[in-house]
Design an enzyme around this catalytic site. Structure first.
Site, PDB file in Angstrom:
ATOM      1  N   GLU A 185       0.834  -1.207   0.000  1.00 23.84           N
ATOM      2  CA  GLU A 185       0.000   0.000   0.000  1.00 23.84           C
ATOM      3  C   GLU A 185       0.870   1.259   0.000  1.00 23.84           C
ATOM      4  O   GLU A 185       0.564   2.236  -0.680  1.00 23.84           O
ATOM      5  CB  GLU A 185      -0.943  -0.015   1.214  1.00 23.84           C
TER       6      GLU A 185
ATOM      7  N   GLU B 268      -4.073  -9.425   3.871  1.00 27.83           N
ATOM      8  CA  GLU B 268      -4.902  -9.127   5.055  1.00 27.83           C
ATOM      9  C   GLU B 268      -6.073 -10.075   5.218  1.00 27.83           C
ATOM     10  O   GLU B 268      -6.522 -10.358   6.328  1.00 27.83           O
ATOM     11  CB  GLU B 268      -5.419  -7.687   4.986  1.00 27.83           C
TER      12      GLU B 268
END
Ligand code: NAD
Length: 696
Positions: A106, A126
């Site tokens: 990210e 995640e």
């Protein structure tokens, strides 16, 4: 000390992330990146900025040591850092090598340009913790690789090598050589050519048929995800990347993240994640304890377990010598091992060359002499103390000093086995689960005299052969089987009291176990449980008899291996079929025992089975057989098919509330058919419930 080192190279500021082992994005590193960006912006000589990690990792994402602490949410949080990077007034280039995971990816997606080594591994994992990427990953990734690829990556959490993204807007360049050199060259080019500060958030994420695509995706992902809410939330978030402006999409992502954080499924997955890491640590064995070198292994017995155990080591490139009593035993074992490799090759899971290389590491023998040079021997012969005695006496004579002598016994006392040798410090239990080449769990049984370095070696070796090791003290059944015996006993008693085979298994399977207790007994072999029960009846004559289970075994119905047990099986088929003959046994036994069958609710079935695990687990914990409650959970998640999204029996009990568990147990203690004393709450359970602190 800063974890982001700043230096200027020509006209480029290089910010080197330095938080080993994987540049977890802890507070110090986050602060360091922001400080670096500010410093670079304030330095007129600096025209561009490179963010670079180590060979091992650009960044593995969030710093797990911060999980659940206030530091994790201390500013600058990751989204703030990414905002600093993305809004920087000078071009920021991410130079990616090694792992680039989760928050790491990210962060890279917040940079204006990205360059990566071909073998860097990119992922947003995640979902494996029941979450979704919460720092813009679901919004930026689809904008550079398209909604379909992004959904695949985010929903699977799988790592993808950087070279696969060559030519996509995700990576501006893929290099084979010096990454920093490549990044500096790219930075120079951007400055020289006056290239724009590309912000992924400004890109549009288009799809020719978003409605159709997301409808189809929801159906397939929903079917796969079943008990896990995160994958569908990932789809929602990616859809928002396609259908909404960036900031609105970010809101969808953040709301979904906040929601998932509160789900019991995510709590369970996060618990399991940390439990696995904790399990590898032994509280009184320092982490720097020297380990013994294991370069070769001997396995005694080429039966069910010996062959499976051997395959683990062959796969890891460690030579194995199998010793058997008779040539037929060796032949049978070898045929089995070969067939496992052939199967893997056929299914495309292993190349022919690799399979052959594994088989080439295997030697066999009918006598013990080749074991004089091996570093570790694992005994997997018949489960009889006298047989173990003859094997360990011989091993003591033959094996070199310092060799580790391990037993795969499921029920025998490892201390007794150690006493057959003059080196009990070198003896340990390595309890594999069947099929040993598949099951993840390895119970490492610590004898009274087992040396620390032997334990440390076993824990390290478990990682080499890709097992989850959990340390257990010596007791009847160790952690896993001691608990499962109570669970199966409850199932068998409920059968006597009025439940049916199918009803019991259905309730437990609906709860999420891979299979119910009676199907499990059929798979493991009824004779094994029967032998244990007979021994226990002798040892504890007051113990409640499991008459139906015993009767079924007396009829020679040992489960799948004999074609019938609690169910019947068609030849070559593992499907458990209803058998009226069993109904008859159940009815006869109830009559003999004078039991009027009663209706047993699904709730009672579930609670008696699962709380039997919890209560025995609490005893195991109190006795110090298990080091921690989370170790017990690991045993159940990796060895017994306990539903992962419920986190293991001890975690599950805490979710239910320990007071509630105790309350539910009260009527079970009053049941005249109960095992006397069993439903007395374990003292530790009672204490943990009263203190409100829980097991962990
Ligand atoms: P098995 O009967 O399939 O295999 C045992 C093998 O050992 C046989 O091939 C036999 O010929 C050989 N053997 C016996 N005595 C020997 C000796 N003195 N020297 C060399 N070889 C000898 O048994 P198994 O199921 O593989 O179980 C082996 C051990 O593993 C037992 O202690 C058992 O409790 C334990 N275990 C079994 C399971 C399981 O599910 N089967 C699971 C965990 C642990």
């Amino acid at each position: 000390m800063s974890q982001a080192h700043y230096e200027v190279n020509g006209e480029t500021a290089v910010i080197r992330l330095d938080n080993p082992p994987v540049n977890g994005l802890g507070l110090a590193l986050r602060q360091g990146i922001v400080a670096g960006i500010k410093q670079a912006e304030g330095d007129e000589k600096v025209k561009s900025i490179v963010l670079i990690g180590s060979d091992r990792a650009f960044s593995g994402g969030a710093d797990i040591s911060e999980f659940g602490t206030p530091t994790m949410m201390a500013e600058p949080i990751l989204t703030t850092v990414i905002n600093y990077v993305e809004s920087a007034r000078k071009p920021v280039i991410a130079a990616i090598s090694g792992a680039c995971m989760g928050g790491g990816l990210e962060l890279a997606l917040g940079c204006h340009y990205r360059i990566a080594t071909a073998d860097a591994q990119l992922s947003l994992p995640e979902v494996k913790l029941g979450l979704l990427p919460g720092a813009g990953g679901t919004q930026r990734l689809p904008r550079v690789i398209g909604a379909e690829h992004a959904v695949n990556m985010i929903v699977s959490g799988a790592a993808v090598p950087a070279k696969k993204f060559q030519g996509t807007p995700l990576l501006d360049e893929v290099v084979d050589g010096d990454l920093l050199k490549g990044a500096l060259a790219l930075a120079g080019k951007v400055v020289k050519e006056g290239l724009p500060l590309k912000r992924i958030r400004d890109l549009k994420c288009q799809h020719p048929n978003p409605e159709g695509f997301f409808m189809f995706t929801r159906t397939t992902v929903g079917a796969m995800a079943k008990n896990y809410p995160a994958p569908l939330k990932c789809v929602d978030a990616v859809e928002a990347a396609v259908t909404k402006p960036f900031d609105q999409g970010m809101k969808v992502e953040q709301e979904a993240f906040a929601h998932l954080m509160q789900t019991p499924e995510s709590a369970a997955l996060r618990h399991a994640f940390f439990a696995e890491r904790k399990a590898s640590k032994i509280s009184d064995v320092p982490s720097d304890t020297p380990v013994r070198d294991i370069k070769s292994v001997g396995v005694i017995g080429a039966g069910t377990m010996g062959t499976g155990i051997s395959i683990n080591f062959l796969n890891a490139g460690i030579p194995v010598t199998i010793v058997e009593m008779k040539q037929e035993g060796l032949d049978r074992g070898l045929t089995h091992i070969r067939s496992v490799y052939e199967g893997r090759v056929k299914k495309g899971r292993m190349s022919q060359e690799k399979a052959q290389a594994c088989l080439d590491l295997l030697t066999t023998s009918l006598d013990y002499s080749p074991l004089s040079t091996v570093d570790l021997v694992i005994e997997a012969v018949f489960e009889e103390l006298s047989v173990k005695e003859s094997v360990f006496t011989k091993l003591d004579e033959v094996c070199k000093p310092g060799a580790i002598l391990a037993s795969n016994t499921s029920t025998l006392d490892v201390d007794n086995i150690a006493a057959f040798t003059k080196r009990p410090q070198d003896v340990i239990g390595l309890h594999f689960f069947s099929p040993a080449n598949v099951m993840k769990l390895l119970e490492v049984v610590r004898g009274e005299k087992t040396a620390n370095d032997v334990l440390a070696t076993a824990m390290k070796l478990a990682k080499v052969i890709k097992k989850t090791a959990v340390v257990s003290g010596v007791c009847d059944g160790f952690i896993g089987n001691r608990m499962i015996n109570q669970y199966q006993r409850e199932a068998m008693l409920m059968l006597q009291e009025g439940a049916s085979v199918q009803q019991i298994d259905k309730v437990i399977e609906k709860f999420g176990f891979a299979m119910g207790p009676l199907r499990m007994a059929d798979l493991a072999g009824g004779d094994i449980g029967w032998a244990i029960r007979k021994r226990q009846y002798d040892e504890k004559p007051e113990m409640k008899r499991m008459v139906i289970a015993d009767r079924i075994c007396e009829m020679g119905r040992y489960g799948q291996k004999t074609g019938s047990g609690f169910y019947r099986y068609e030849p070559g088929n593992r499907a458990a079929l209803h058998d009226p003959a069993v109904d008859q046994v159940v009815e006869d036994v109830r009559k003999e025992l004078g039991i009027t069958p009663r209706k047993i609710s699904a709730e009672e079935i579930l609670q008696r089975c699962v709380y039997a695990l919890v209560n025995e687990g609490a005893r195991i914990l109190e006795e110090g057989i298990a080091q921690r409650a989370s170790d017990i959970d690991m045993v159940y998640l990796t060895g017994y098919g306990f539903p992962v999204y419920r986190g293991g029996p001890m975690h599950y009990a805490q979710q239910v509330g320990l007071m509630n568990v105790m309350r539910a147990m009260e009527p079970f203690a009053e049941n005249p058919n109960a095992e006397p004393g069993f439903w007395e709450p374990a003292p530790l359970l009672a204490r943990c419930a009263e203190s409100g602190k829980g097991f962990h």
